[in-house]
Design a protein around this motif. Structure first.
Motif, mmCIF file in Angstrom:
data_model
loop_
_atom_site.group_PDB
_atom_site.id
_atom_site.type_symbol
_atom_site.label_atom_id
_atom_site.label_comp_id
_atom_site.label_asym_id
_atom_site.label_seq_id
_atom_site.Cartn_x
_atom_site.Cartn_y
_atom_site.Cartn_z
ATOM 1 N N SER A 1 0.851 -1.196 0.000
ATOM 2 C CA SER A 1 0.000 0.000 0.000
ATOM 3 C C SER A 1 0.882 1.240 0.000
ATOM 4 N N PHE A 2 0.348 2.324 -0.512
ATOM 5 C CA PHE A 2 1.125 3.551 -0.665
ATOM 6 C C PHE A 2 0.907 4.479 0.517
ATOM 7 N N ASN A 3 1.983 4.718 1.246
ATOM 8 C CA ASN A 3 1.992 5.701 2.319
ATOM 9 C C ASN A 3 3.103 6.679 1.941
ATOM 10 N N LYS A 4 2.715 7.768 1.303
ATOM 11 C CA LYS A 4 3.687 8.697 0.731
ATOM 12 C C LYS A 4 4.663 9.219 1.777
ATOM 13 N N GLU A 5 4.153 9.628 2.925
ATOM 14 C CA GLU A 5 5.020 10.199 3.958
ATOM 15 C C GLU A 5 6.042 9.168 4.449
ATOM 16 N N LYS A 6 5.594 7.944 4.643
ATOM 17 C CA LYS A 6 6.489 6.882 5.118
ATOM 18 C C LYS A 6 7.564 6.578 4.077
ATOM 19 N N LEU A 7 7.188 6.516 2.806
ATOM 20 C CA LEU A 7 8.155 6.229 1.755
ATOM 21 C C LEU A 7 9.146 7.386 1.597
ATOM 22 N N ILE A 8 8.658 8.612 1.692
ATOM 23 C CA ILE A 8 9.554 9.771 1.631
ATOM 24 C C ILE A 8 10.578 9.700 2.753
ATOM 25 N N GLU A 9 10.134 9.389 3.947
ATOM 26 C CA GLU A 9 11.049 9.284 5.091
ATOM 27 C C GLU A 9 12.069 8.169 4.871
ATOM 28 N N ASP A 10 11.626 7.049 4.306
ATOM 29 C CA ASP A 10 12.519 5.929 4.027
ATOM 30 C C ASP A 10 13.578 6.332 2.997
ATOM 31 N N ILE A 11 13.169 7.056 1.965
ATOM 32 C CA ILE A 11 14.109 7.527 0.940
ATOM 33 C C ILE A 11 15.133 8.473 1.560
ATOM 34 N N LYS A 12 14.693 9.312 2.481
ATOM 35 C CA LYS A 12 15.602 10.263 3.134
ATOM 36 C C LYS A 12 16.605 9.555 4.043
ATOM 37 N N GLN A 13 16.178 8.504 4.729
ATOM 38 C CA GLN A 13 17.022 7.832 5.724
ATOM 39 C C GLN A 13 17.940 6.769 5.134
ATOM 40 N N ASN A 14 17.621 6.256 3.958
ATOM 41 C CA ASN A 14 18.384 5.163 3.372
ATOM 42 C C ASN A 14 18.873 5.550 1.987
ATOM 43 N N PHE A 15 19.627 4.666 1.372
ATOM 44 C CA PHE A 15 20.171 4.886 0.028
ATOM 45 C C PHE A 15 19.226 4.256 -0.984
ATOM 46 N N TYR A 16 18.747 5.034 -1.923
ATOM 47 C CA TYR A 16 17.917 4.543 -3.016
ATOM 48 C C TYR A 16 18.514 5.002 -4.329
ATOM 49 N N ILE A 17 18.677 4.065 -5.236
ATOM 50 C CA ILE A 17 19.145 4.386 -6.579
ATOM 51 C C ILE A 17 18.167 3.738 -7.544
ATOM 52 N N GLY A 18 17.975 4.360 -8.711
ATOM 53 C CA GLY A 18 16.985 3.819 -9.627
ATOM 54 C C GLY A 18 17.399 3.913 -11.077
ATOM 55 N N VAL A 19 16.699 3.148 -11.894
ATOM 56 C CA VAL A 19 16.797 3.248 -13.345
ATOM 57 C C VAL A 19 15.661 4.158 -13.769
ATOM 58 N N TYR A 38 14.942 -0.357 -9.196
ATOM 59 C CA TYR A 38 15.453 0.327 -8.008
ATOM 60 C C TYR A 38 16.328 -0.614 -7.200
ATOM 61 N N LEU A 39 17.149 -0.017 -6.378
ATOM 62 C CA LEU A 39 17.949 -0.747 -5.408
ATOM 63 C C LEU A 39 18.004 0.138 -4.173
ATOM 64 N N SER A 40 17.680 -0.439 -3.035
ATOM 65 C CA SER A 40 17.761 0.325 -1.785
ATOM 66 C C SER A 40 18.718 -0.378 -0.830
ATOM 67 N N VAL A 41 19.401 0.439 -0.033
ATOM 68 C CA VAL A 41 20.290 -0.078 1.001
ATOM 69 C C VAL A 41 19.806 0.505 2.317
ATOM 70 N N HIS A 42 19.414 -0.372 3.212
ATOM 71 C CA HIS A 42 18.930 0.044 4.526
ATOM 72 C C HIS A 42 20.021 -0.189 5.553
#
Length: 171
Positions: free
Chosen positions: A36-54, A64-68
């Motif tokens: 499910s889409f929780n925009k605020e939660k995903l934004i916070e996750d992007i800010k706190q972790n490493f996300y790279i995308g095609v 995408y690839l994320s590093v937590h």
């Protein structure tokens, strides 16, 4: 196609990509209708972790690839990877490029190890990770239940910054 960091303002595009990958493959953790889409939660996750995308020319995200990284002192040297690429973008070297950029980032960040899990029956992914230098460390038995069957996962890791650590202990 561009390989770039994913910014917080791209949360919706990232979610759309994740949702599409969930629908295309059985190997992602989420079932097609479970995410499910929780925009605020995903934004916070992007800010706190490493996300790279095609990203496409129109800024759609197709992989995408994320590093937590934990904030706990004893394990903050470890990056846990989650990744996916939509089917039509497979076999174009995009995942390899995302991993190469991620490894460079992890080296700059001073991480000691990158790790991930993969279902044992996902042979193409296992071979891909091994080609990148990930090693199998163990098996997480019957950790995934899908299609009325239990599946094992492999723990895989890659050590980072070993050469520089060896150099510092020699001198």
């Amino acid at each position: 196609m561009r390989i770039e960091r994913i910014c917080p303002d791209e949360a919706e595009a990232l979610y759309t990509c994740m949702k599409k990958i969930d629908q295309e493959t059985q190997y992602m953790l989420y079932l097609p209708d479970e995410r499910s889409f929780n925009k605020e939660k995903l934004i916070e996750d992007i800010k706190q972790n490493f996300y790279i995308g095609v990203k496409t020319e129109t800024n759609d995200i197709v992989g995408y690839l994320s590093v937590h990284i934990s904030r706990l002192a004893k394990i903050k040297h470890i990056g846990y990877i989650l990744t996916g690429v939509i089917n039509e973008m497979h076999h174009q070297g995009l995942a390899t490029k995302m991993f190469q950029e991620t490894i460079k980032w992890a080296e700059r960040k001073g991480l000691r190890r990158l790790e991930l899990t993969v279902i044992t029956t996902n042979t193409p992914a296992v071979k891909f990770y091994e080609k990148l230098g990930f090693k199998i460390e163990g098996i997480k038995h019957e950790s995934i239940f899908m299609d009325d069957h239990y599946y094992d996962e492999l723990y895989m890791s890659m050590m980072i910054n070993q050469a520089s650590l060896l150099d510092s202990t020699i001198g």
